[in-house]
Design a protein around this motif. Sequence first.
Motif, short mmCIF file in Angstrom:
data_model
loop_
_atom_site.label_atom_id
_atom_site.label_comp_id
_atom_site.label_asym_id
_atom_site.label_seq_id
_atom_site.Cartn_x
_atom_site.Cartn_y
_atom_site.Cartn_z
N ALA A 1 1.04 -1.35 -0.21
CA ALA A 1 0.13 0.02 -0.26
C ALA A 1 0.65 1.16 0.22
O ALA A 1 0.90 2.32 -0.86
N ASN A 2 2.21 1.11 0.92
CA ASN A 2 2.78 2.18 1.02
C ASN A 2 3.35 2.89 -0.69
O ASN A 2 3.42 3.50 -1.27
N VAL B 1 -1.14 7.01 -5.42
CA VAL B 1 -2.36 6.05 -5.93
C VAL B 1 -2.79 7.01 -3.99
O VAL B 1 -2.23 5.93 -3.17
N THR B 2 -3.93 7.84 -4.04
CA THR B 2 -3.73 7.62 -2.56
C THR B 2 -4.65 7.02 -2.04
O THR B 2 -5.28 7.18 -0.83
N LYS C 1 -2.60 1.19 9.93
CA LYS C 1 -1.22 1.80 9.97
C LYS C 1 -1.58 2.85 9.23
O LYS C 1 -1.66 3.74 8.40
N PRO C 2 -0.81 4.04 9.90
CA PRO C 2 -0.77 5.54 9.68
C PRO C 2 -0.18 5.45 8.49
O PRO C 2 1.04 4.37 8.30
N PRO C 3 -0.14 6.32 6.90
CA PRO C 3 0.51 5.76 6.20
C PRO C 3 1.95 6.93 6.06
O PRO C 3 2.20 8.01 6.79
#
Length: 149
Positions: free
Chosen positions: A108-109, A116-117, A145-147
């Motif tokens: 995802a990160n 890609v947000t 989890k925070p980005p």
Amino acid sequence: MEIVQEAGILIQDDKILEVGNFEELRSKITLDQTELHILEGDCVAVPGWIDCHTHICFGGTRARDFAMRNAGKSYLEIAEAGGGIWDTVTQTRKLDLIQLAASTTKNANQHLLEGVTTIEVKSGYGLNHEEELKMLRAIKEANSKPPPI
């Protein structure tokens, strides 16, 4: 695209209110929750991409499959060589919840780094009730989890 000199972005409640000249925007700040971000140097501000169908929760890698496809191999040939979907299912099942969540977070990160947000993450490599639930739990954990900044 319009070029705005000495630009800024006015944001309130996580929503863009306006983009324009920084000094003009500064005079429009009225609420404590309003943020003004200065855009320094030459840059382009565009909305983030949305990927509404991803399968980034998985174990293993499909790099060898990709190379074999590029070399002209059929899906059947790739599967016979130990690759393909069943290899991904097997590798996904080998991971525990923590490993699978970490892998999903990493993927995802990577999407975020590429612009890609927003993503929708689907399960699908478990292929049985227990493994699909593990995948859904890993996706939920990754989502908590925070980005990275």
